[in-house]
Design an enzyme around this catalytic site. Structure first.
Site, PDB file in Angstrom:
ATOM      1  CD  GLU A  56      -3.018   1.058   2.266  1.00 58.02           C
ATOM      2  OE1 GLU A  56      -2.583   1.660   3.256  1.00 58.02           O
ATOM      3  OE2 GLU A  56      -4.128   0.512   2.254  1.00 58.02           O
TER       4      GLU A  56
ATOM      5  CG  HIS B 113      -9.569   5.868  13.889  1.00 55.80           C
ATOM      6  ND1 HIS B 113     -10.254   5.460  12.779  1.00 55.80           N
ATOM      7  CD2 HIS B 113      -8.266   5.759  13.586  1.00 55.80           C
ATOM      8  CE1 HIS B 113      -9.404   5.109  11.843  1.00 55.80           C
ATOM      9  NE2 HIS B 113      -8.182   5.290  12.285  1.00 55.80           N
TER      10      HIS B 113
ATOM     11  NE  ARG C 232      -2.600   9.256  16.720  1.00 54.96           N
ATOM     12  CZ  ARG C 232      -2.257   8.920  17.955  1.00 54.96           C
ATOM     13  NH1 ARG C 232      -1.833   9.826  18.779  1.00 54.96           N
ATOM     14  NH2 ARG C 232      -2.333   7.671  18.347  1.00 54.96           N
TER      15      ARG C 232
HETATM   16  C1  UD1 Z   1      -3.519   3.788  14.857  1.00 54.07           C
HETATM   17  C2  UD1 Z   1      -2.773   4.339  13.649  1.00 54.07           C
HETATM   18  C3  UD1 Z   1      -3.744   4.819  12.596  1.00 54.07           C
HETATM   19  C4  UD1 Z   1      -4.753   3.735  12.243  1.00 54.07           C
HETATM   20  C5  UD1 Z   1      -5.402   3.221  13.508  1.00 54.07           C
HETATM   21  C6  UD1 Z   1      -6.265   2.042  13.150  1.00 54.07           C
HETATM   22  C7  UD1 Z   1      -0.640   5.413  14.143  1.00 54.07           C
HETATM   23  C8  UD1 Z   1       0.068   6.689  14.344  1.00 54.07           C
HETATM   24  N1  UD1 Z   1      -1.968   5.503  14.011  1.00 54.07           N
HETATM   25  O1  UD1 Z   1      -4.225   4.843  15.471  1.00 54.07           O
HETATM   26  O2  UD1 Z   1      -3.047   5.164  11.419  1.00 54.07           O
HETATM   27  O3  UD1 Z   1      -5.727   4.276  11.395  1.00 54.07           O
HETATM   28  O4  UD1 Z   1      -4.387   2.777  14.422  1.00 54.07           O
HETATM   29  O5  UD1 Z   1      -7.231   1.793  14.098  1.00 54.07           O
HETATM   30  O6  UD1 Z   1      -0.023   4.371  14.100  1.00 54.07           O
HETATM   31  N2  UD1 Z   1      -6.252   1.193  22.309  1.00 54.07           N
HETATM   32  C9  UD1 Z   1      -6.646   0.169  23.154  1.00 54.07           C
HETATM   33  N3  UD1 Z   1      -6.667  -1.105  22.633  1.00 54.07           N
HETATM   34  C10 UD1 Z   1      -6.358  -1.390  21.342  1.00 54.07           C
HETATM   35  C11 UD1 Z   1      -5.977  -0.333  20.513  1.00 54.07           C
HETATM   36  C12 UD1 Z   1      -5.925   0.960  21.005  1.00 54.07           C
HETATM   37  O7  UD1 Z   1      -6.932   0.377  24.311  1.00 54.07           O
HETATM   38  O8  UD1 Z   1      -6.417  -2.551  20.933  1.00 54.07           O
HETATM   39  C13 UD1 Z   1      -6.176   2.583  22.874  1.00 54.07           C
HETATM   40  C14 UD1 Z   1      -4.957   2.719  23.795  1.00 54.07           C
HETATM   41  O9  UD1 Z   1      -5.264   3.615  24.832  1.00 54.07           O
HETATM   42  C15 UD1 Z   1      -3.911   3.321  22.844  1.00 54.07           C
HETATM   43  C16 UD1 Z   1      -4.798   4.253  22.038  1.00 54.07           C
HETATM   44  O10 UD1 Z   1      -6.002   3.519  21.812  1.00 54.07           O
HETATM   45  O11 UD1 Z   1      -2.878   3.970  23.530  1.00 54.07           O
HETATM   46  C17 UD1 Z   1      -4.214   4.728  20.732  1.00 54.07           C
HETATM   47  O12 UD1 Z   1      -3.753   3.661  19.933  1.00 54.07           O
HETATM   48  P1  UD1 Z   1      -2.704   3.959  18.745  1.00 54.07           P
HETATM   49  O13 UD1 Z   1      -2.418   2.713  18.021  1.00 54.07           O
HETATM   50  O14 UD1 Z   1      -1.540   4.734  19.278  1.00 54.07           O
HETATM   51  O15 UD1 Z   1      -3.461   4.964  17.813  1.00 54.07           O
HETATM   52  P2  UD1 Z   1      -4.775   4.782  16.947  1.00 54.07           P
HETATM   53  O16 UD1 Z   1      -5.544   6.032  17.141  1.00 54.07           O
HETATM   54  O17 UD1 Z   1      -5.421   3.485  17.223  1.00 54.07           O
HETATM   55  N1  UDP Z   2     -12.979  -2.415  11.125  1.00 53.66           N
HETATM   56  C1  UDP Z   2     -13.334  -3.449  11.992  1.00 53.66           C
HETATM   57  N2  UDP Z   2     -14.101  -3.152  13.078  1.00 53.66           N
HETATM   58  C2  UDP Z   2     -14.543  -1.904  13.355  1.00 53.66           C
HETATM   59  C3  UDP Z   2     -14.154  -0.850  12.480  1.00 53.66           C
HETATM   60  C4  UDP Z   2     -13.363  -1.133  11.379  1.00 53.66           C
HETATM   61  O1  UDP Z   2     -12.961  -4.598  11.769  1.00 53.66           O
HETATM   62  O2  UDP Z   2     -15.244  -1.714  14.364  1.00 53.66           O
HETATM   63  C5  UDP Z   2     -12.105  -2.728   9.968  1.00 53.66           C
HETATM   64  C6  UDP Z   2     -12.551  -2.184   8.620  1.00 53.66           C
HETATM   65  O3  UDP Z   2     -13.350  -3.123   7.938  1.00 53.66           O
HETATM   66  C7  UDP Z   2     -11.222  -1.957   7.907  1.00 53.66           C
HETATM   67  C8  UDP Z   2     -10.276  -1.644   9.022  1.00 53.66           C
HETATM   68  O4  UDP Z   2     -10.882  -2.080  10.229  1.00 53.66           O
HETATM   69  O5  UDP Z   2     -10.775  -3.140   7.275  1.00 53.66           O
HETATM   70  C9  UDP Z   2      -9.997  -0.172   9.062  1.00 53.66           C
HETATM   71  O6  UDP Z   2      -9.316   0.140  10.225  1.00 53.66           O
HETATM   72  P1  UDP Z   2      -9.310   1.591  10.843  1.00 53.66           P
HETATM   73  O7  UDP Z   2     -10.494   2.350  10.382  1.00 53.66           O
HETATM   74  O8  UDP Z   2      -9.124   1.394  12.302  1.00 53.66           O
HETATM   75  O9  UDP Z   2      -7.947   2.187  10.288  1.00 53.66           O
HETATM   76  P2  UDP Z   2      -7.559   2.958   8.923  1.00 53.66           P
HETATM   77  O10 UDP Z   2      -7.999   2.119   7.776  1.00 53.66           O
HETATM   78  O11 UDP Z   2      -8.240   4.294   8.997  1.00 53.66           O
HETATM   79  O12 UDP Z   2      -6.087   3.099   9.032  1.00 53.66           O
END
Ligand code: UD1
Ligand code: UDP
Length: 379
Positions: free
Chosen positions: A118, A217, A219
């Site tokens: 990607e 979600h 930032r």
């Molecule tokens: C991250 C990615 C973003 C992606 C997203 C997918 C970066 C900078 N950002 O953002 O590109 O779109 O994942 O969802 O890498 N948390 C939990 N349990 C989990 C996951 C997250 O509790 O399984 C909470 C924790 O408090 C954690 C916070 O979410 O510290 C943020 O998680 P993080 O992976 O840093 O950022 P995302 O916003 O999830």
């Molecule tokens: N997705 C999921 N459960 C949810 C929301 C999203 O399985 O509650 C899946 C969705 O089908 C897609 C992926 O998660 O394949 C997208 O992830 P996310 O939106 O967290 O990250 P991004 O694509 O924006 O990086």
């Protein structure tokens, strides 16, 4: 050839799963080392189960409320140590997360070639998506193979002068579409049995009312823009009581707090914990349209013929916007409400958007990627 796949978040697990499966099918020639950083602790289990993936190494790096710098530092250190302890020929990373960027840098420092799945998505704005545009550009400087999902992504890499570094660019489609096809096929054989999928189905058949799926979600939307987004959802729910809004809420505390504060207890808004991928795909397939800021959902929804309102000012995935299946509103309360209203009230407009479109691939990206990597190993 020994490939190390490094992943840590929900979208990376989903989009690398079909590639890992493809490598396993070529197991006589390709060995895989599966490393999860554990950037996401909770959201990967169902994906591993669906695609029968067992990570070899779990670095367990997630901390509640983790910072970008803290996670980056931990990931760089831990992935470096893992790559020192395990001999691999290529490190495969996907997308634009902290995990992907740190793993690519760790491999680069050890002079291990990097394959970027990607590659080439760009908004040309470092603040949106933040910090993902930066992460993707860093990986772009490092990778030996760039697997671009679309011709536009390849063009962006050419503009960046990537070809001059001797790296290869291949247009393959997005492996996320491979994953979607696999999930849809499995769900056809065994429908998802979770309560929320059942409720969505019931709503549609009992009330004949529309179902709208929501996620959010990013930032750059935290704070005021996120509150505008929630206020828009409240307005839509109030103006369209016949519609059910289903919102699986991301685990990030910056998302949980405003969503629960502003949307709890509303009659036709159903808040749920983040859904397992099979349940999420099931609701995508049966919903009427989607409101989101997700990258992956912008790719999947057009493949399922579902219109998408994207709550962002710019997107690194403009192909489906141009094709007519996706509308960008930014986090503007008025624009989100207006566009949702058009989809709910204007059948002609809805029909023009609700068409299957496949700008992100045909579901065979993984085979193309593995063919390229295997050619390298046989040189
Ligand atoms: C991250 C990615 C973003 C992606 C997203 C997918 C970066 C900078 N950002 O953002 O590109 O779109 O994942 O969802 O890498 N948390 C939990 N349990 C989990 C996951 C997250 O509790 O399984 C909470 C924790 O408090 C954690 C916070 O979410 O510290 C943020 O998680 P993080 O992976 O840093 O950022 P995302 O916003 O999830
Ligand atoms: N997705 C999921 N459960 C949810 C929301 C999203 O399985 O509650 C899946 C969705 O089908 C897609 C992926 O998660 O394949 C997208 O992830 P996310 O939106 O967290 O990250 P991004 O694509 O924006 O990086």
């Amino acid at each position: 050839m020994r490939l190390a796949f490094v992943f840590g978040t929900r979208p990376e697990a989903i989009k690398l799963a079909p590639l890992i499966a493809e490598a396993a099918r070529r197991g006589d020639r390709v060995q895989s080392l599966l490393i999860t950083t554990g950037q996401h602790r909770e959201m990967l289990g169902a994906i591993f189960k669906l695609f029968a993936i067992t990570p070899d190494i779990d670095l367990q790096l997630m901390e509640p409320g983790q910072t970008l710098a803290g996670l980056n530092a931990r990931a760089l250190t831990a992935v470096t140590k893992t790559l020192r302890e395990n001999s691999v020929d290529v490190v495969v990373v996907q997308g634009d997360t902290t995990t992907a960027m740190a793993a690519a840098v760790a491999a680069f420092y050890q002079r291990i070639p990097v394959a970027h799945v990607e590659a080439g998505l760009r908004t040309d704005r470092l603040d949106a998506p933040f910090p993902e545009e930066f992460n993707r550009r860093v990986i772009g400087q490092i990778a030996r193979w760039h697997f671009a999902p679309t011709q536009r992504a390849k063009d962006a890499l050419l503009r960046d002068g990537i070809a001059a570094t001797g790296a290869e660019i291949h247009v393959t489609g997005n492996t996320g579409i491979d994953a979607l096809h696999a999930a849809v096929a499995k769900l056809r054989q065994q429908p998802d049995a979770s309560e929320i999928v059942h409720d969505a189905r019931e709503w549609k058949s009992a009330t004949r009312g529309p179902v709208v799926l929501i996620t959010g979600h990013r930032r750059e939307n935290f704070g005021r823009p996120f509150e505008e987004f929630c206020a828009a959802l409240r307005d839509i729910a109030a103006a369209h009581p016949q519609a059910l809004l289903i919102y699986p809420v991301h685990l990030n505390p910056n998302v949980q707090e405003p969503v629960h504060r502003m949307l709890n207890g509303l009659e036709n808004i159903r808040l749920a914990p983040a859904l397992d991928y099979p349940a999420f795909v099931s609701i995508m397939a049966l919903c009427d349209f989607i409101i989101t800021d997700s990258g992956g959902v912008q790719e999947e929804a057009p493949a399922l013929g579902k219109p998408v309102i994207v709550v962002r000012d710019v997107t690194e995935r403009p192909e489906a916007v141009e094709a007519g299946g996706v509308i960008l509103t930014g986090a503007s309360r008025a624009r989100i409400v207006a566009e949702a209203g058009r989809l709910l009230d204007d059948p002609q407009h809805y029909a023009s958007m609700a068409q299957v479109r496949t700008p992100y691939g045909d579901g065979h990206a993984s085979g193309r990627i593995m063919d390229v990597l295997e050619k390298f190993s046989s040189r």
